[in-house]
Design a protein around this motif. Structure first.
Motif, PDB file in Angstrom:
ATOM      1  N   UNK A 107       0.873  -1.291   0.107  1.00  0.00           N
ATOM      2  CA  UNK A 107      -0.042  -0.097   0.072  1.00  0.00           C
ATOM      3  C   UNK A 107       0.770   1.251   0.073  1.00  0.00           C
ATOM      4  N   UNK A 108       1.939   1.195   0.766  1.00  0.00           N
ATOM      5  CA  UNK A 108       2.801   2.320   0.734  1.00  0.00           C
ATOM      6  C   UNK A 108       3.662   2.688  -0.739  1.00  0.00           C
ATOM      7  N   UNK A 109       3.960   1.725  -1.410  1.00  0.00           N
ATOM      8  CA  UNK A 109       4.342   1.899  -2.850  1.00  0.00           C
ATOM      9  C   UNK A 109       3.276   2.460  -3.589  1.00  0.00           C
ATOM     10  N   UNK A 110       1.984   2.058  -3.359  1.00  0.00           N
ATOM     11  CA  UNK A 110       0.846   2.769  -4.336  1.00  0.00           C
ATOM     12  C   UNK A 110       0.657   4.238  -3.758  1.00  0.00           C
ATOM     13  N   UNK A 111       0.848   4.511  -2.494  1.00  0.00           N
ATOM     14  CA  UNK A 111       0.730   5.963  -1.930  1.00  0.00           C
ATOM     15  C   UNK A 111       1.648   6.750  -2.536  1.00  0.00           C
ATOM     16  N   UNK A 112       2.965   6.203  -2.247  1.00  0.00           N
ATOM     17  CA  UNK A 112       4.136   7.041  -2.887  1.00  0.00           C
ATOM     18  C   UNK A 112       4.326   7.264  -4.606  1.00  0.00           C
ATOM     19  N   UNK A 113       3.605   6.360  -5.111  1.00  0.00           N
ATOM     20  CA  UNK A 113       3.615   6.473  -6.665  1.00  0.00           C
ATOM     21  C   UNK A 113       2.396   7.543  -6.895  1.00  0.00           C
ATOM     22  N   UNK A 114       1.195   7.592  -6.081  1.00  0.00           N
ATOM     23  CA  UNK A 114       0.372   8.597  -6.192  1.00  0.00           C
ATOM     24  C   UNK A 114       0.818   9.904  -5.938  1.00  0.00           C
ATOM     25  N   UNK A 115       1.485  10.216  -4.889  1.00  0.00           N
ATOM     26  CA  UNK A 115       1.992  11.514  -4.281  1.00  0.00           C
ATOM     27  C   UNK A 115       3.033  11.886  -4.473  1.00  0.00           C
ATOM     28  N   UNK A 116       3.979  11.112  -5.226  1.00  0.00           N
ATOM     29  CA  UNK A 116       5.340  11.601  -5.807  1.00  0.00           C
ATOM     30  C   UNK A 116       6.178  12.146  -4.732  1.00  0.00           C
ATOM     31  N   UNK A 147       8.397   3.738  -5.653  1.00  0.00           N
ATOM     32  CA  UNK A 147       7.486   4.354  -6.291  1.00  0.00           C
ATOM     33  C   UNK A 147       8.140   5.844  -6.895  1.00  0.00           C
ATOM     34  N   UNK A 148       9.322   5.791  -7.369  1.00  0.00           N
ATOM     35  CA  UNK A 148      10.200   6.672  -7.795  1.00  0.00           C
ATOM     36  C   UNK A 148      10.882   7.592  -6.860  1.00  0.00           C
ATOM     37  N   UNK A 149      10.490   7.414  -5.518  1.00  0.00           N
ATOM     38  CA  UNK A 149      11.182   8.161  -4.386  1.00  0.00           C
ATOM     39  C   UNK A 149      12.433   7.474  -4.113  1.00  0.00           C
ATOM     40  N   UNK A 150      13.347   8.320  -3.792  1.00  0.00           N
ATOM     41  CA  UNK A 150      14.515   7.920  -3.120  1.00  0.00           C
ATOM     42  C   UNK A 150      14.045   7.238  -1.600  1.00  0.00           C
ATOM     43  N   UNK A 151      14.965   6.304  -1.119  1.00  0.00           N
ATOM     44  CA  UNK A 151      14.448   5.571   0.052  1.00  0.00           C
ATOM     45  C   UNK A 151      15.426   5.547   1.214  1.00  0.00           C
ATOM     46  N   UNK A 152      15.170   5.988   2.203  1.00  0.00           N
ATOM     47  CA  UNK A 152      15.986   6.083   3.233  1.00  0.00           C
ATOM     48  C   UNK A 152      15.450   5.277   4.560  1.00  0.00           C
ATOM     49  N   UNK A 153      16.207   4.632   5.408  1.00  0.00           N
ATOM     50  CA  UNK A 153      15.589   4.080   6.503  1.00  0.00           C
ATOM     51  C   UNK A 153      16.326   4.407   7.882  1.00  0.00           C
ATOM     52  N   UNK A 154      15.335   5.140   8.689  1.00  0.00           N
ATOM     53  CA  UNK A 154      15.707   5.763   9.938  1.00  0.00           C
ATOM     54  C   UNK A 154      15.384   5.055  11.263  1.00  0.00           C
ATOM     55  N   UNK A 155      16.001   5.143  12.396  1.00  0.00           N
ATOM     56  CA  UNK A 155      15.636   4.255  13.365  1.00  0.00           C
ATOM     57  C   UNK A 155      14.280   4.637  14.075  1.00  0.00           C
ATOM     58  N   UNK A 156      13.744   3.510  14.666  1.00  0.00           N
ATOM     59  CA  UNK A 156      12.657   3.899  15.196  1.00  0.00           C
ATOM     60  C   UNK A 156      12.354   4.764  16.443  1.00  0.00           C
ATOM     61  N   UNK A 157      11.798   6.165  16.274  1.00  0.00           N
ATOM     62  CA  UNK A 157      12.071   7.179  17.572  1.00  0.00           C
ATOM     63  C   UNK A 157      11.033   6.851  18.565  1.00  0.00           C
ATOM     64  N   UNK A 158      10.558   5.720  18.877  1.00  0.00           N
ATOM     65  CA  UNK A 158       9.736   5.312  19.964  1.00  0.00           C
ATOM     66  C   UNK A 158      10.754   5.338  21.180  1.00  0.00           C
TER      67      UNK A 158
END
Length: 180
Positions: A107-116, A147-158
């Motif tokens: 679903x995230x891939x679809x969301x990113x593809x839609x909102x760019x 979805x065409x966006x660069x991708x970064x993974x951050x630590x969980x801020x919890x």
């Protein structure tokens, strides 16, 4: 500042969803794992006192001042947004199934593809590994795009993530900010 939810409101928040903070022309779309019960009760992302998202965002250079969760819609003015891998609120992220995380990744891939957005920043490496089938992923820039966006993974801020302090979280956020 939002009113602290009662225990009853927190219990009632289980399974609730909160709306994305999203719009056009985002520089970065931050993606949490899922809302906690505090966020579900207040309708605000990263709302629980002790969650370090907002301080790390500010210290990382994304906002000129520390925003309160009640000001989440101001993120759009800075070209930032927030969504989640899984929409339903839980007390802990480990209540989510692998199947939910994988479906959330799709679903995230679809969301990113839609909102760019230009960048997608997933906060929570373990959830990212499961959602996208990347068992060896590490914190930082990823080779692939979503979805065409660069991708970064951050630590969980919890506040439950004892491996990172606000200072070390801010350093990771700053690395993303520099790349953006």
């Amino acid at each position: 500042m939002a009113e602290r939810p009662t225990r009853e409101r927190l219990r009632a928040a289980h399974g609730r969803t909160i709306p994305d903070v999203i719009g056009p022309d985002l520089r970065v779309l931050f993606c949490g794992i899922n809302p906690g019960l505090y966020s579900g009760a207040t309708g605000l992302h990263f709302a629980r006192p002790g969650n370090r998202f907002w301080p790390a965002l500010h210290r990382g250079g994304f906002t000129p001042r520390l925003l309160d969760p009640t000001e989440q819609w101001e993120l759009l003015d800075y070209g930032l947004g927030i969504t989640n891998l899984v929409g339903r609120a839980t007390a802990r992220a480990d209540e989510l199934t692998d199947a939910e995380l994988r479906a959330g990744g799709e679903a995230l891939v679809r969301n990113v593809t839609r909102h760019r957005p230009r960048w997608l920043a997933v906060v929570g490496v373990t959830a990212y590994r499961t959602a996208f089938g990347r068992p060896r992923a590490r914190i930082g820039r990823q080779e692939e795009q979503v979805g065409g966006a660069g991708l970064w993974v951050l630590p969980n801020p919890s506040g439950l993530n004892a491996h990172y302090s606000v200072i070390t979280l801010a350093e990771e956020f700053r690395a993303l900010r520099t790349a953006v």
